[in-house]
Design a protein around this motif. Structure first.
Motif, short mmCIF file in Angstrom:
data_model
loop_
_atom_site.label_atom_id
_atom_site.label_comp_id
_atom_site.label_asym_id
_atom_site.label_seq_id
_atom_site.Cartn_x
_atom_site.Cartn_y
_atom_site.Cartn_z
N GLU A 52 -2.75 -11.30 -32.68
CA GLU A 52 -3.29 -12.77 -32.19
C GLU A 52 -2.93 -13.88 -32.63
N GLU A 53 -3.28 -13.89 -33.94
CA GLU A 53 -3.06 -14.86 -34.70
C GLU A 53 -3.23 -14.47 -36.76
N PRO A 73 2.04 -11.63 -35.68
CA PRO A 73 2.61 -12.89 -35.57
C PRO A 73 2.68 -13.63 -37.02
#
Ligand SMILES: [Zn+2]
Length: 319
Positions: free
Chosen positions: A35-36, A83
């Protein structure tokens, strides 16, 4: 000398500790936070820390293999499944752990591994072709990972399948995740084989199912595999025409298909230009750990003051 490597993928971050003979002595996998960047870096730093702790060596040579590319001048990465795009992973890791690491593309390190003590040991021109869920390749020239302007590996997965092959087999130009259509990855990778099966058989089937059904003597599945081999031979021909390697080493899940070399060699021999000799096709000697093995070898050499990465730059990474 003990060394370590991280193999970073879209689903897992795998850490491997190698002994002086480059045999894996310890291995640990954790899921990849996709996600990040911060949680991704925490997981990556945790795996690197684990290697250092297991080896009980703060200066353990550690190579980190990334998917996608690392700009050799800026050190910024670009990848589709983790990511890290627009980020300098090497600098971020150095900030967290207070020391430097060797970073590189995982397909390039696969080719490097197989050129050094692998299936293509001692060959001058080596392509490592990964037939996995996706399709990627790396190359090693005269024992070295050459400098590339953007840090690109051999992005054969996003080279277009020749129009002659698509029309010969009545196949559409399938859209690719890269934004273009007709890319080789859509036909030649594991997901490509599954797409060919769906197109020909009219219902979905995984690559593994097709291989098993062909092995059990099902003619329709065998025809799908024959089609896949013809298209994969076009991919091998493109590699030959562009790089003319001595050897192409196959890795990834699909390379474990029984008789894969016997499936690919005849169609490739039928496609080559004039009397040119096709590259030798071989299976990876170091299997699923080969990319990590290549990164560990490169890290070991870098720490010895010797680099087989061409074009090492101050702010960048050893792409
Ligand atoms: Zn593409």
């Amino acid at each position: 000398m003990t060394s370590g490597a991280i193999d970073l993928g879209g689903t897992k971050i795998e850490a491997r500790l190698f002994d002086g003979a480059m045999t894996t002595v310890e291995m640990r996998r954790v899921p990849t936070p996709v996600e990040e960047f911060d949680s991704f870096m925490t997981a990556l730093a945790g795996q690197v820390g684990w290697l250092i702790e297991r080896a009980d060596a703060p200066h353990l040579p550690i190579g980190i293999g990334l998917p996608g590319l690392i700009d050799p001048d800026t050190g910024l990465s670009f990848a589709s499944n983790v990511p890290i795009s627009g980020r300098n992973v090497r600098a971020a890791l150095a900030e967290r752990l207070g020391r430097d690491f060797v970073l590189g593309n995982d397909c390039m390190s696969f080719a490097y591994s197989e050129a050094h003590g692998g299936a293509a040991d001692g060959e001058a021109g080596v392509v490592g072709l990964i037939l996995g869920t996706g399709l990627g390749a790396g190359f090693c020239l005269d024992g070295r990972v050459p400098r590339r302007r953007n840090g690109l590996a051999v992005e054969i997965g996003h080279v277009g399948m020749p129009a002659r092959a698509l029309s010969r087999f009545g196949l559409p130009e399938w859209r690719c995740g890269c934004g273009k259509s007709g890319c080789m990855e859509r036909y030649v990778s594991g997901s490509g084989l599954a797409a060919l099966a769906a197109h020909r058989l009219g219902r979905p089937a995984t690559a593994l199912e097709i291989v098993e059904r062909a092995g059990a003597g099902e003619a329709a599945a065998e025809a799908v595999l024959t089609l896949w081999a013809e298209l994969t031979a076009e991919c091998l021909l493109t590699l030959q025409l562009v790089l003319d390697p001595d050897c192409i080493v196959l890795g990834g899940g699909l390379s474990k298909m029984p008789d894969i070399l016997a499936r690919l060699e005849p169609p490739l021999a039928g496609l080559v230009l004039g009397r040119t000799r096709p590259p030798a096709l071989r299976l990876a000697r170091h299997g699923d750990s080969s990319g990590a093995r290549g990164m560990a070898l490169l890290a070991r050499e870098a720490q010895g003051g010797f680099s087989n990465f061409a074009g090492l730059s101050e702010g960048g990474s050893l792409a």
